[in-house]
Design a protein around this motif. Structure first.
Motif, PDB file in Angstrom:
ATOM      1  N   ARG A  51       0.850  -1.180   0.000  1.00  0.00           N
ATOM      2  CA  ARG A  51       0.000   0.000   0.000  1.00  0.00           C
ATOM      3  C   ARG A  51       0.884   1.227   0.000  1.00  0.00           C
ATOM      4  NH1 ARG A  51      -5.757  -0.529  -0.468  1.00  0.00           N
ATOM      5  NH2 ARG A  51      -6.046  -2.775  -0.362  1.00  0.00           N
ATOM      6  N   TYR A  55      -1.717   7.572   1.013  1.00  0.00           N
ATOM      7  CA  TYR A  55      -3.135   7.309   0.732  1.00  0.00           C
ATOM      8  C   TYR A  55      -3.478   5.833   0.836  1.00  0.00           C
ATOM      9  CZ  TYR A  55      -2.512  11.936  -1.283  1.00  0.00           C
ATOM     10  OH  TYR A  55      -2.194  13.251  -1.480  1.00  0.00           O
ATOM     11  N   HIS A  56      -2.475   5.001   1.090  1.00  0.00           N
ATOM     12  CA  HIS A  56      -2.686   3.549   1.187  1.00  0.00           C
ATOM     13  C   HIS A  56      -3.347   2.998  -0.074  1.00  0.00           C
ATOM     14  CE1 HIS A  56      -1.621   2.917   5.526  1.00  0.00           C
ATOM     15  NE2 HIS A  56      -1.616   4.226   5.420  1.00  0.00           N
ATOM     16  N   ARG A  57      -2.939   3.514  -1.214  1.00  0.00           N
ATOM     17  CA  ARG A  57      -3.479   2.991  -2.472  1.00  0.00           C
ATOM     18  C   ARG A  57      -2.806   1.667  -2.788  1.00  0.00           C
ATOM     19  NH1 ARG A  57      -5.680   7.085  -6.022  1.00  0.00           N
ATOM     20  NH2 ARG A  57      -4.813   6.056  -7.860  1.00  0.00           N
ATOM     21  N   SER A 113      -6.549   2.575   3.961  1.00  0.00           N
ATOM     22  CA  SER A 113      -6.915   3.089   2.634  1.00  0.00           C
ATOM     23  C   SER A 113      -8.052   4.092   2.720  1.00  0.00           C
ATOM     24  CB  SER A 113      -7.274   1.935   1.703  1.00  0.00           C
ATOM     25  OG  SER A 113      -8.359   1.212   2.221  1.00  0.00           O
ATOM     26  N   ASN A 115      -7.711   6.805   3.898  1.00  0.00           N
ATOM     27  CA  ASN A 115      -7.028   8.039   3.504  1.00  0.00           C
ATOM     28  C   ASN A 115      -7.253   8.358   2.034  1.00  0.00           C
ATOM     29  OD1 ASN A 115      -6.037   8.311   6.033  1.00  0.00           O
ATOM     30  ND2 ASN A 115      -3.864   8.324   5.461  1.00  0.00           N
ATOM     31  N   ASN A 116      -7.367   7.289   1.226  1.00  0.00           N
ATOM     32  CA  ASN A 116      -7.529   7.492  -0.204  1.00  0.00           C
ATOM     33  C   ASN A 116      -8.878   8.155  -0.506  1.00  0.00           C
ATOM     34  OD1 ASN A 116      -6.709   7.318  -2.852  1.00  0.00           O
ATOM     35  ND2 ASN A 116      -7.743   5.358  -3.155  1.00  0.00           N
ATOM     36  N   ALA A 119      -8.588  11.807   0.080  1.00  0.00           N
ATOM     37  CA  ALA A 119      -7.305  12.266  -0.433  1.00  0.00           C
ATOM     38  C   ALA A 119      -7.294  13.747  -0.777  1.00  0.00           C
ATOM     39  CB  ALA A 119      -6.905  11.447  -1.655  1.00  0.00           C
ATOM     40  N   ASP A 516       4.040   9.116  -2.451  1.00  0.00           N
ATOM     41  CA  ASP A 516       2.689   9.526  -2.834  1.00  0.00           C
ATOM     42  C   ASP A 516       2.592  11.007  -3.189  1.00  0.00           C
ATOM     43  OD1 ASP A 516       1.210   7.293  -2.947  1.00  0.00           O
ATOM     44  OD2 ASP A 516       0.107   7.590  -1.084  1.00  0.00           O
TER      45      ASP A 516
END
Lengths: 984, 98
Positions: A51, A55-57, A113, A115-116, A119, A516
């Motif tokens: 991740r 943003y833990h994408r 995620s 966070n994403n 964002a 990121d």
């Protein structure tokens, strides 16, 4: 084999006869010898490997080597667990255990995620702007815990690390075509050559490219040349060895991986890494180039990969990066990827080229393979949750979604100029390849091949060979005539079209994958006027992750340039720093840890202290007894017992670390008058005088006694801590300032063991062991040479305890013998060994200065009551500073004693003298520097520094000691025997 | 890490040396005749150039001898090494490359 769904049935440079099991995120998988962790994961269809930082994408593998920015893994378990290893550089072994970093509970479902989803509320600088009120430190703890990648093992590192120095004539960095040709040419001349490569095999790009050299397959040619180099007796090839630092005067740092964690666990004698410090006559930098990602919306989905990496996996590991690929490029190189993938059975759905035209030749090759070519086109968005499933292509004919599970991208290449830049060299921007290349060199090095922007293999070979021959010749070897020109089967490439950023749809376009940082963040940075590359870097954290921006820097500064109306060259780049790639902290320490961190120094009679049950502490590197513990005693009781014995009977103390410097020559007296604040030239032979040494600022730097051994011969005693610095200090003055003085100084500290016998019974005991020193005619502050118990000795009557003391210097090897003789003779007199703690109690009672404890870097001779030195007529070091008005102020911190009421405990060291300022606030007027409980006086005593203290004797002051306030009276520092009667 | 040619021991690693700062600073004396300003300059004012810097080094973990070094502060190139009593040399080729 069953699980390796993306592995081709044949091909690749892997050993299918040696399957290896490994565990990823708790699940078992299988790969082959020759795999990296990254290739084995891809072979097993694992594309989502972690991740993203903020943003833990979901992220997948993007590269195939040192440039990897996504596939960071936590490698190994327990104490040997290592965070943030690049999966692309971890060689697979049987039993390997790894897991992704920065995700919880796992990479497929990750709570962070969230966070994403928010964002757009988390732009660059978000934390600093948001968490300012009332105080950033209130939030820092939470934010720091959420940040960071990987976890450091909590246990001590069980691995071994080595370090060594090496010298060579020519160091070649990188074993691609250019490096091999350079090392081969230099080694053939007989030069001492080191060829270092961070990979586990030689060849560089030849390990996966479909290129033949001199009619041989590239990898075979590399093996042949490597063999020729290795056959030279003075040449050495080091694999898995990353050159991470290029320092001054051609000194370079290399870190070589010797064994993996499993091998080290199995055999504890094996070292894991070796750090090399190399001094090279010439350096050839054949470090290659790193491909640039293209910056387009949605460019971070798993399945999107650098184009060279895609063919690297296909050809070297026989692993397919996908089944249906789109290749997106601005240059010719990525066409190799399209062809390599197609040759492996991958459907290449489209070749998307930003250029309007490509050479007819290339177009024809694609056409023959049935690959659709879309020119003048860009990818403007992608879709797919855990893996890309389609890409939106925009061209003159409109927009079109193309289904794919893999996208190979190439934005051109950045020559790896990191080491060149570290060496101090200045880069220049080459418009033709839209990249920074080495410009002005300042050290004895040359960059060749792709590292110099010459990407064609034939050019790299020729430049490499030329550089190798040149390097050998410059260090003085006869070089052989050049061989026939190299031939390769590469087709020439057309130039690229710079493409720094693709405008598109909503999705974020990432520049720095590891930290990121997106185009949006760079835009924000420009808008808020953080326009210099150095500001951009710090504001957005671009290039500050573990990969140090290997794939992102140039894209970022080009975007910043476009936003601020500057060219790429004008925008410039940040300075590349050591280390080129992350290195284990342990490798920097090498063997210098634990017992070997700093050699322990043992005193000559060390064994006697051990036998007497001494508790040792480290004093300036020396192991010295703090106290000698009797059965059932506390350390404090031991200290008090020892101190009292010195006052009532006698104590024996080893003072061997005391500095001893012999000063000899016709000008010795004159010299010492300059070095000491007081006069030494008037000393008569056989006499001893206490003195202070000052710095040029007038600050007290050491004290001790000087003894005149003869007319032109003195012995200088320094504090233990000053033993080495004072002799260096004297040498500096003699060699740099007073070259006319005829004086020699020699440090003799370690030659002599020092045993000090002190106390009212000291003389009786010394008499009992037998000495030629005339004790009847041996007053305080005298010196005699003779024997003690038959041992040749230098005996000094000096005292740091306030009692009659004999400081007996004997050859170091005789110290233990003398200790035994004195202890035996003193037994009936109550003689006991005394440690440092009691020694400090005794000197505090007596008010003797301890330089560095009672004084600091601001304490002058005047502050400790030595105003009389200014009456001395001749010059001395520091004198002029004492004449400054600031040095003569009456309100300076001055050395005093503190008395407390009987029965009170000692004042705390560091307790401040608290006064009240005119506005009512508390004010410090000085502090306590030494304290003790005097077992003889049966009261606490203390020393310290007080503003204007010399004139404040008798005043009662408040001492702040935590919450409790104490009162103390300022007194003369000498609590015990102020008239010195005990010394007569 | 610099490679310093000790006049007595030959080329050695920087680790063996200690730098004593700017050289050729004359020590004002006698004390009574020196102004506060001159003394302050002697103690604290240093040139700090970008270019050739004349400084003194000691082979601390070797022969313990002091000597002068002319070093370019931007490139770290050592232009000259000379004895403590010698005057500073000047004009070095290529010293202003950067």
């Amino acid at each position: 084999m069953s699980g390796q769904i993306a592995r081709l049935a044949q091909g690749g440079r892997i050993d299918r006869t040696r399957p290896l099991r490994f565990i990823w995120e708790g699940r078992g998988y299988q790969g082959y010898a020759g795999d990296t962790l990254a290739s084995a994961l891809m072979a097993n269809g694992v594309t989502l490997v972690g991740r993203s930082f903020k943003y833990h994408r979901p992220r997948g593998i993007i590269g195939a080597g040192v440039e990897e920015s996504n596939a960071l893994v936590q490698l190994g378990d327990g104490a040997r667990s290592t965070p943030n290893m690049r999966a692309t550089e971890v060689l697979l072994y049987d039993g390997l255990v790894a897991r992704p970093v920065n995700c919880f509970p796992n990479s497929r479902f990750d709570i962070g995620s969230i966070n994403n989803l928010v964002a757009r509320f988390l732009p660059a600088g978000f934390y600093y702007k948001t968490f300012m009120w009332p105080d950033w430190h209130l939030y820092e703890g939470f934010i720091r815990r959420a940040a960071g990648l990987g976890k450091v093992a909590r246990q001590a590192d069980p691995d071994r690390y080595e370090s060594r120095f090496a010298h060579c004539d020519v160091l070649v960095v990188g074993s691609g075509p250019a490096g091999l040709a350079a090392a081969n040419a230099a080694a053939a001349s007989g030069a001492r050559v080191i060829l270092a490569d961070q990979d586990d095999g030689i060849g560089g790009a030849l390990r996966y490219e479909d290129i033949s050299v001199d009619g041989q397959a590239g990898a075979d040619w590399a093996a042949r040349i490597g063999g020729a180099i290795a056959a030279q007796p003075e040449a050495k090839i080091l694999l898995r060895t990353a050159v991470v630092g290029y320092h001054d005067h051609n000194s370079l740092t290399m870190v070589q991986q010797l064994a993996n964690e499993a091998e080290c666990a199995a055999d504890p004698t094996r070292a894991r890494y070796r750090t090399w410090q190399v001094r090279a006559g010439r350096v050839v930098l054949a470090t290659g180039a790193i491909e640039r990602p293209l910056v387009f919306p949605g460019n971070d989905r798993p399945g999107v990969m650098l184009a060279t990496a895609a063919r690297h996996y296909a050809r070297r590991f026989a692993v397919l990066p996908g089944r249906r690929a789109v290749v997106f490029t601005n240059n010719d190189d990525a066409y190799r990827t399209a062809l390599a993938l197609a040759a492996c059975g991958v459907v290449v759905a489209a070749m998307v080229d930003v250029r309007d035209t490509v050479s007819a030749d290339l177009a024809a090759v694609l056409d023959a393979r049935g690959i659709r070519l879309i020119t003048g086109a860009t990818v403007i968005d992608t879709r797919g949750r855990k893996r890309i499933n389609r890409a939106l292509v925009r061209s003159a004919r409109g927009e079109e979604w193309i289904a794919c599970d893999h996208l190979a991208m190439s934005g051109g290449f950045n020559p790896t100029v990191h080491l060149f830049s570290q060496s101090g060299g200045v880069t220049r921007y080459d418009e033709a390849i839209a990249a920074f290349v080495p410009g002005v060199s300042v050290q004895d090095e040359r960059s060749v091949g792709a590292a110099a922007g010459a990407y064609a293999t034939k050019d790299a070979l020729e430049a490499g060979e030329g550089a190798g021959r040149e390097a050998a010749a410059l260090v003085g070897y006869d070089v052989l005539p050049s061989t026939a020109p190299w031939t390769t089967d590469e087709r020439p490439e057309a130039s690229l079209l710079p493409c720094w950023q693709v405008e598109g749809r909503r999705s974020k376009a990432f520049v720095d994958f590891q930290n990121d940082v997106s185009v949006g963040d760079i835009t924000l940075s420009a808008r808020e006027n953080f326009r210099s590359v150095e500001h951009l870097k710090r504001y957005t954290t671009l290039g500050m992750a573990a990969d140090q921006g290997k794939t992102s820097n140039v894209n970022a500064l080009a975007i910043m340039g476009a936003l601020t109306g500057r060219s790429v060259e004008e925008t410039g780049h940040t300075r590349y720093r050591f280390p080129f790639t992350p290195i284990p902290l342990g490798s920097m320490g090498g063997r210098n840890r634990g017992e070997l961190f700093r050699p322990r120094r043992r005193m000559p009679a060390h064994d006697r202290h051990v036998a007497a049950n001494a508790v040792f502490e480290d004093y300036g590197g020396w192991m010295r007894p703090a106290y000698y513990l009797n059965f059932g005693e506390t350390p404090h009781q031991a200290e008090q017992r020892e101190a009292l014995a010195v006052r009532t009977a006698a104590g024996l103390f080893e003072g061997s670390p005391l500095g001893k410097i012999e000063v000899k020559g016709p000008d010795a007296g004159r010299f010492l008058d300059l070095i000491y604040a007081n006069t030494m030239s008037t000393l008569r032979p056989g006499k001893v005088r206490y003195g202070l040494m000052l710095s040029e600022q007038g600050v007290v730097i050491d004290d001790g006694v000087a003894t005149r051994l003869g007319d032109d011969h003195f012995l200088i005693g320094t504090s233990s801590g000053g033993a080495e610095t004072i002799v260096a200090w004297m040498e500096e003055w003699l060699q740099c300032e007073w070259l006319d003085l005829d004086v020699l100084v020699a440090p003799v500290t370690a030659a002599w063991g020092v045993l000090t016998i002190t106390g009212p019974k000291a003389r009786t005991i010394l008499d009992a062991v037998g000495t030629t020193v005339p004790l009847d005619d041996f007053p305080h502050m005298s010196f005699a040479e003779g024997t003690v118990a038959g041992v040749p000795a230098r005996v000094f009557r000096v005292s740091y305890t306030g009692e009659t003391s004999y400081e007996i210097n004997v050859p170091a090897r005789s110290s233990a013998f003398l200790w035994d003789v004195l202890m035996a003779a003193g037994q009936s007199q109550g003689l006991i060994p005394v440690g440092i703690d009691a020694w400090m109690v005794l000197r505090t009672e007596k008010g003797f200065l301890h330089i560095g404890a009672d004084t600091d870097g601001t304490t002058t001779a005047l502050d400790v009551g030595w105003g009389h030195v200014l009456k001395k007529k001749n010059e001395f070091v520091g004198k002029r500073s004492l004449l400054r008005s600031a040095d003569q102020r009456a309100d300076r911190l001055q050395f005093v004693g503190f008395a407390v009421a009987a029965g009170e405990s000692p004042l705390p060291i560091g307790g401040h003298v608290v006064a009240t300022a005119s506005d009512g606030t508390a004010l410090s007027e000085g502090y306590v520097t030494s304290t003790a409980f005097s077992p003889f006086l049966k009261s606490a005593v203390a020393l310290g520094m007080v503003r204007g203290g010399l004139a404040r004797k008798g005043e009662t002051v408040r001492i702040g000691a935590g919450r409790a306030a104490r009162t103390a009276t300022i007194v003369d520092p000498t609590f015990y025997d102020p008239d010195g009667e005990r010394l007569r | 890490m610099l490679l310093i040619h000790c006049p007595w021991c030959g080329p050695r690693e920087e680790l063996e040396f200690r730098c004593g700062g700017e050289s050729h600073i004359s020590r004002p004396s006698p004390s009574a005749t020196v102004s506060d300003t001159d003394w302050g300059n002697y103690l604290f004012t240093r040139k700090n150039p970008k270019g050739v810097h004349y400084e003194r080094w000691v082979h601390a973990f070797g022969c313990r001898r002091w000597f002068n070094v002319a070093r370019h502060t931007a490139t770290h190139r050592i232009e000259a090494i000379y004895a403590m009593h010698e005057a500073a040399p000047s004009a070095f080729d290529g010293a202003d490359a950067l």
